[in-house]
Design an enzyme around this catalytic site. Structure first.
Site, mmCIF file in Angstrom:
data_model
loop_
_atom_site.group_PDB
_atom_site.id
_atom_site.type_symbol
_atom_site.label_atom_id
_atom_site.label_comp_id
_atom_site.label_asym_id
_atom_site.label_seq_id
_atom_site.Cartn_x
_atom_site.Cartn_y
_atom_site.Cartn_z
ATOM 1 N N THR A 434 0.871 -1.179 0.000
ATOM 2 C CA THR A 434 0.000 0.000 0.000
ATOM 3 C C THR A 434 0.904 1.224 0.000
ATOM 4 O OG1 THR A 434 -1.570 -1.217 1.341
ATOM 5 C CG2 THR A 434 -1.884 1.166 1.190
ATOM 6 N N LYS A 509 -7.496 1.399 -2.699
ATOM 7 C CA LYS A 509 -6.999 0.881 -1.417
ATOM 8 C C LYS A 509 -7.065 1.943 -0.314
ATOM 9 C CE LYS A 509 -4.804 -1.593 1.595
ATOM 10 N NZ LYS A 509 -5.446 -2.696 2.271
ATOM 11 N N LYS A 584 0.060 4.996 8.403
ATOM 12 C CA LYS A 584 0.575 5.312 7.056
ATOM 13 C C LYS A 584 -0.588 5.428 6.063
ATOM 14 C CE LYS A 584 1.669 2.129 4.171
ATOM 15 N NZ LYS A 584 2.227 0.978 3.459
HETATM 16 P P1 NAD Z 1 5.800 -6.125 7.128
HETATM 17 O O1 NAD Z 1 6.529 -4.988 7.758
HETATM 18 O O2 NAD Z 1 5.503 -7.327 7.952
HETATM 19 O O3 NAD Z 1 6.584 -6.597 5.807
HETATM 20 C C1 NAD Z 1 7.350 -5.771 4.985
HETATM 21 C C2 NAD Z 1 8.642 -6.514 4.694
HETATM 22 O O4 NAD Z 1 9.404 -5.750 3.782
HETATM 23 C C3 NAD Z 1 9.505 -6.698 5.940
HETATM 24 O O5 NAD Z 1 9.768 -8.088 6.150
HETATM 25 C C4 NAD Z 1 10.775 -5.925 5.629
HETATM 26 O O6 NAD Z 1 11.952 -6.525 6.161
HETATM 27 C C5 NAD Z 1 10.778 -5.945 4.121
HETATM 28 N N1 NAD Z 1 11.602 -4.877 3.545
HETATM 29 C C6 NAD Z 1 11.720 -3.574 3.925
HETATM 30 N N2 NAD Z 1 12.594 -2.941 3.121
HETATM 31 C C7 NAD Z 1 13.023 -3.840 2.201
HETATM 32 C C8 NAD Z 1 13.938 -3.789 1.111
HETATM 33 N N3 NAD Z 1 14.566 -2.657 0.792
HETATM 34 N N4 NAD Z 1 14.157 -4.911 0.400
HETATM 35 C C9 NAD Z 1 13.519 -6.071 0.730
HETATM 36 N N5 NAD Z 1 12.649 -6.177 1.752
HETATM 37 C C10 NAD Z 1 12.399 -5.076 2.477
HETATM 38 O O7 NAD Z 1 4.462 -5.504 6.542
HETATM 39 P P2 NAD Z 1 3.186 -6.299 6.026
HETATM 40 O O8 NAD Z 1 2.172 -6.325 7.114
HETATM 41 O O9 NAD Z 1 3.597 -7.555 5.381
HETATM 42 O O10 NAD Z 1 2.643 -5.248 4.946
HETATM 43 C C11 NAD Z 1 3.266 -5.098 3.695
HETATM 44 C C12 NAD Z 1 2.461 -4.123 2.854
HETATM 45 O O11 NAD Z 1 1.129 -4.610 2.748
HETATM 46 C C13 NAD Z 1 2.349 -2.726 3.468
HETATM 47 O O12 NAD Z 1 2.409 -1.777 2.445
HETATM 48 C C14 NAD Z 1 0.982 -2.737 4.135
HETATM 49 O O13 NAD Z 1 0.433 -1.446 4.233
HETATM 50 C C15 NAD Z 1 0.205 -3.631 3.215
HETATM 51 N N6 NAD Z 1 -0.910 -4.371 3.824
HETATM 52 C C16 NAD Z 1 -0.774 -5.004 5.019
HETATM 53 C C17 NAD Z 1 -1.852 -5.693 5.575
HETATM 54 C C18 NAD Z 1 -1.749 -6.425 6.900
HETATM 55 O O14 NAD Z 1 -2.777 -6.833 7.432
HETATM 56 N N7 NAD Z 1 -0.554 -6.616 7.423
HETATM 57 C C19 NAD Z 1 -3.073 -5.725 4.896
HETATM 58 C C20 NAD Z 1 -3.185 -5.110 3.650
HETATM 59 C C21 NAD Z 1 -2.090 -4.431 3.131
#
Ligand code: NAD
Length: 637
Positions: A434, A509, A584
């Site tokens: 997102t 979204k 965010k």
């Molecule tokens: P998260 O923080 O668990 O996962 C993000 C991952 O990205 C982490 O493991 C981090 O180490 C990795 N990362 C960061 N910088 C990086 C880089 N330069 N190279 C490679 N990896 C890198 O977050 P999440 O909950 O998995 O959410 C991910 C996305 O999905 C976000 O944008 C969030 O807004 C969206 N989202 C999350 C949910 C939810 O319920 N968690 C639901 C819908 C959407």
């Protein structure tokens, strides 16, 4: 090749069998030609779906071309048959695992090899003339081409009955037994084919499907289950012989024509397959153990002689008294060692960057579906079935598709700058994070400039949806990009909406999440009020979850521990969906609202509350539903 026509028409890959004079029986060359086309179309964005049909009214495909197998086998050359079956099963496996819709139209006879190409796709259409059967025991084989998988999955003991009697199924029976999906009158098929070529939209088929009248097999299920539940062929024959009913007489008559060794092995294969470890790979492996030995040690050559060479219909089977020793069955089904069936790659090559709460289960679901997934995460996290690369560029190079699932737009831009130059031309970049609309559009434009397709496809459904493969994808990008991404959306989710051009997915979204943030706050403050009014939390849930106050935050992700389905509240508010990610998203919607001068007072208040919670209180590192203990602690002041 004149026996088959392979072409792309509109957005459909078309495969038409053209041997009506031979009831469209499959040859090895036809198998190989279909396999080549399906391999080429797997990642071709011009092909949204594959359609398989056949010329002539009598048959979709009556089976494999057995005359050549007899010719080579009687000369002591068993390798031709072994190669033919291995090629055919590899194709059946590819159809079963194909990442795009495969639609088959099966008029008339669909038997044996015809089942292998017609009954493993995603949309299997039958009509009034359809007659589907697995008649292999009649020529000394066992149900193969992956048919044993469907027989093992059929209701009750129907699989044993169909496999050993070769009974034919009409349209209704075939749907009941799991060999077909949709009954559509055959007069409508040409119009549907034209519409599918024009649109690629398989919902048209689902809408055209109607319920046929129940077939005879459904009515016969009590008899089938009563007689076919035995351990071995002997048990089944004993109960049939002990009964003087029409069903028992008719069934015995059918079974008396078939090879006892084949029937005994069919029953053993189905019993071995049934259970939690049932897979297509296991079914094909067991089938191949039998078929690769069938010329030398089974009844296959004698079965063909009697059926199509001498046509005397009096095969001299081994074990004519139908007393097949267990050792004879074991000998046919022993592992083949180095000669075992080898099934090739079926999936796409996918790079997955960002294996966090969401990315890890999404990547694991793609690997489970048969794709080859290479992952990378700066935190060193991994996912089931995924091979880790040393960098984002390494994970992205030479892949068909690269997916990113990252925390925010700034990180996405940095990762995209590394990944885009590493990707091969024509590949597709899908960002599921997102992020702000501008970052999504900037990445899309860089990707397109590098000759890539690109889609912004944020998700809804949380970690529960990511694990269960039930996410909703909101996609922005070109039609070609969406078509290339769609097969993967279908694995990771249950719904994908093409919202418009680049950035449109992110716009959808942030609107969705503005509602989510506000409703979570409303749910939490209502629980805190209910506590102070002395209302039991479970009673509150029971009422609201079925009343007009219901919402996803109440019904599916309840912020009260011990109430409703399992959620982060039951795990000490470990995210789940972190409060800072919600902050965010609310920031993104406020930024967008400001840019277009939209009045969003609830969104603004939700943003302010999550800002306080994350920055000034103890919300950082907590799930976004931890607002409930926050409200519980506070009074009005
Ligand atoms: P998260 O923080 O668990 O996962 C993000 C991952 O990205 C982490 O493991 C981090 O180490 C990795 N990362 C960061 N910088 C990086 C880089 N330069 N190279 C490679 N990896 C890198 O977050 P999440 O909950 O998995 O959410 C991910 C996305 O999905 C976000 O944008 C969030 O807004 C969206 N989202 C999350 C949910 C939810 O319920 N968690 C639901 C819908 C959407």
């Amino acid at each position: 090749m004149s026996d088959i026509s392979i072409r792309i028409t509109g957005c459909a890959g078309r495969i038409s069998l053209q041997r009506p004079q031979a009831l469209n029986a499959m040859t090895d060359d036809m198998c190989l030609a279909i396999e080549d086309a399906m391999d080429a179309w797997r990642t071709d964005p011009a092909v949204a779906l594959v359609m398989i049909d056949a010329e002539g009214e009598r048959a979709f495909c009556s089976g494999g071309d057995i005359a050549k197998l007899y010719d080579t086998g009687t000369k002591g050359d068993y390798s031709y048959g072994q190669t033919f079956w291995a090629d055919e099963y590899r194709l059946n496996h590819k159809i079963f695992n194909y990442p795009k819709p495969v639609v088959s139209f099966m008029q008339g006879f669909t038997m044996g090899g015809g089942v292998g190409i017609g009954c493993h796709g995603s949309h299997r259409v039958v009509g009034d003339s359809s007659q589907i059967a697995m008649p292999e025991c009649g020529i000394g084989l066992i149900p193969d081409v992956g048919g044993s998988l469907m027989l093992a999955l059929a209701p009750g003991r129907l699989g044993e009955y169909l496999g050993t009697t070769a009974a034919r199924m009409n349209a209704s029976d075939a749907i009941f037994a799991g060999f077909a999906d949709l009954y559509i009158p055959e007069a409508q098929w040409p119009h549907l084919v034209a519409q599918l070529e024009a649109t690629g939209d398989t919902d048209l088929l689902v809408q055209a499907g109607t319920a046929p009248a129940p077939g005879p097999l459904q009515a016969a299920m009590p008899d089938i289950d009563r007689h076919f539940h035995g351990e071995a062929l002997g048990d089944i024959l004993t109960t049939l012989k002990a009964e003087d009913s029409d069903f028992a007489c008719d069934t015995l008559k059918r079974m008396n024509q078939n090879s006892p060794l084949s029937m005994a092995c069919t029953i053993e294969v189905l019993h071995r397959l049934r259970g939690p470890s049932l897979t297509m790979e296991k079914a094909l492996d067991l089938e191949y153990r039998f078929t690769s030995r069938s010329m030398e040690h089974g009844d296959f050559l004698e079965g063909i002689r009697a059926a199509i060479i001498d046509k005397d219909r009096s095969p001299k089977w081994q074990f004519p008294d139908a007393k097949v020793p267990a050792a004879a069955v074991s000998k046919m089904l022993m592992p083949l060692g180095k000669m075992a069936l080898k099934l090739g790659e079926t999936g796409m090559k996918i790079g997955f960057i960002g294996l966090g709460n969401m990315g890890a289960p999404m990547a694991a679901n793609l690997a489970k579906a048969g794709h080859t997934v290479t992952g990378f995460d700066v935190a060193g996290t991994t996912a089931e079935g995924v091979t880790n690369a040393a960098s984002a560029a390494e994970a992205a190079s030479a892949q068909d598709i690269v997916i990113t699932m990252l925390p925010n737009g700034a990180i996405l831009r940095t990762v995209a700058a590394e990944v885009i130059p590493a990707m091969r031309a024509g590949a597709t970049l899908i960002d599921c994070s997102t992020v702000d609309v501008e970052s999504a559009r900037a990445v899309a434009s860089d990707a397109e400039a590098a000759g890539l397709l690109s889609v912004d496809a944020p998700v809804s459904g949380g970690i529960g949806g990511a694990s269960a493969g039930t996410l909703t994808f909101m996609a922005g990008g070109s039609d070609a990009g969406f078509a290339a991404a769609r097969p993967l959306f279908d694995i990771m989710g249950q719904k994908a909406v093409h919202c418009g051009d680049a950035g449109a997915g992110q716009a959808a979204k942030i609107c969705n999440n503005m509602i989510l943030g506000a409703t979570m706050i409303a749910t939490c403050e209502a629980f805190a009020l209910a506590d102070k009014l002395g209302l039991d939390r479970q009673k509150m849930f029971d009422v609201v979850s079925t009343s007009s106050g219901y919402s996803w935050t109440m019904n599916a992700y309840c912020p009260a521990p011990g109430v409703g389905p399992a959620s982060p509240a039951d795990n000490g508010y470990v995210p789940g969906f972190a409060a800072e990610l919600m902050l965010k998203d609310l920031g993104l919607s406020q930024q967008a609202a400001e840019a277009v001068d939209a009045d969003t007072p609830m969104g603004a208040r939700a943003f302010e509350l999550y800002r306080q919670f994350v920055e000034d209180e103890d919300g950082k590192g907590m799930d976004f539903s931890a607002m409930l203990p926050r409200f519980s602690k506070r009074g009005r002041g």
